[in-house]
Design a protein around this motif. Structure first.
Motif, PDB file in Angstrom:
ATOM      1  N   VAL A  27      -9.567  -7.383  -0.616  1.00 10.15           N
ATOM      2  CA  VAL A  27      -9.505  -6.378  -1.680  1.00 10.15           C
ATOM      3  C   VAL A  27     -10.719  -6.426  -2.602  1.00 10.15           C
ATOM      4  N   THR A  42      -9.299  -2.724 -13.074  1.00  8.90           N
ATOM      5  CA  THR A  42      -8.198  -3.293 -12.293  1.00  8.90           C
ATOM      6  C   THR A  42      -7.547  -4.421 -13.086  1.00  8.90           C
ATOM      7  N   SER A  45      -3.938  -7.379  -8.284  1.00  7.46           N
ATOM      8  CA  SER A  45      -4.061  -6.911  -6.912  1.00  7.46           C
ATOM      9  C   SER A  45      -3.600  -7.971  -5.925  1.00  7.46           C
ATOM     10  N   LEU A 105      -2.118  -2.654  -5.929  1.00  6.49           N
ATOM     11  CA  LEU A 105      -3.227  -2.640  -6.873  1.00  6.49           C
ATOM     12  C   LEU A 105      -2.799  -1.906  -8.134  1.00  6.49           C
TER      13      LEU A 105
END
Length: 256
Positions: A27, A42, A45, A105
């Motif tokens: 990722v 982000t 995740s 995510l």
């Protein structure tokens, strides 16, 4: 969101709170792509994993292993073998389930339109359980998720309740899900990269269509007002009108 840059900076300075303490290899590219854009940040995740989770005996009513006091006998973000699972099961003393958990995510977004773009890409890439939440303070969170899961009980109080042949079958199924998960992540990355480029730099086709639209509007306006305008008026350049309805068509079918 005026405070978004500060919120993003604070978030990215935090230490990784996961058990692994670092990003999953599968990722990294997606996370870097998003965090490289000013409008995304982000927050958590997982590239997808296969887990043997052991907990207290299953609740008679709930039928699930209690999440408290849960331990992992095995975890991998790659394909595994029957031997890996059987070796891990030798350490079982409680109730054990085999789980496949797909890519997930969570992304903090600056504007709703940013979350909508991300949502559209996620759904088109196969992550159809994705969604957007808006907090009371205006915090916009986009979650990329799918229902591509697997959860099967294998042992009770340390005793294996299924045959080794069945374990082998489950491992095969879980590996196929992992392979599909990897394909979806790759598809998501490629489509996201393209969507971000398109959003920041309209294609020549879009520019061409926009130009045609302006010329058509100009001709139509001149024709309608021909008897009321002078030759000098006809030579004035007409400005394109905002087509809000057209601009929002891409998000028309998105449900939040």
């Amino acid at each position: 969101m005026a405070a978004f840059p500060q919120r993003k900076a604070q978030r990215l300075r935090r230490a990784d709170g996961s058990r692994k303490g670092a990003l999953d290899e599968g990722v990294v590219a997606v996370v870097q792509l998003l965090n490289g854009r000013a409008q995304f940040c982000t927050t958590s995740s997982c590239s997808g994993r296969l887990v043997l989770a052991q907990g207290r005996p299953a609740d008679v009513n709930g039928g699930e292993i209690a999440k408290g006091n849960c331990t992992w006998l095995m975890v991998t973000h790659e394909l595994c073998s029957k031997g890996d699972v059987m070796t891990a099961l030798e350490k079982a003393t409680g109730d054990v389930v085999l789980k496949f958990e797909p890519f997930v995510l969570h992304v903090l977004c600056q504007e709703l339109r940013d979350a909508q773009l991300l949502h559209s890409v996620a759904v088109d890439s196969g992550f159809r359980n994705s969604g957007i939440t808006v907090g009371r303070g205006g915090k916009i969170m986009m979650a990329v998720r799918s229902t591509h899961c697997l959860e099967v009980p294998l042992s009770h109080k340390g005793k294996l309740m299924v045959s080794e042949e069945y374990v082998e079958f489950l491992v095969h199924v879980a590996n196929r899900k992992m392979e599909e998960n990897i394909r979806r992540i790759d598809r998501f990355y490629k489509r996201l990269e393209l969507a971000l480029k398109t959003a920041s730099s309209p294609s020549e086709e879009v520019k061409k269509n926009s130009s045609v639209y302006v010329r058509r509007r100009k001709r139509k306006t001149v024709q309608e007002t021909d008897v009321h305008t002078s030759p000098q008026d006809r030579n004035e350049e007409l400005e394109p009108e905002d087509d809000t309805e057209s601009n929002l068509d891409i998000f028309a079918e998105i449900t939040i």
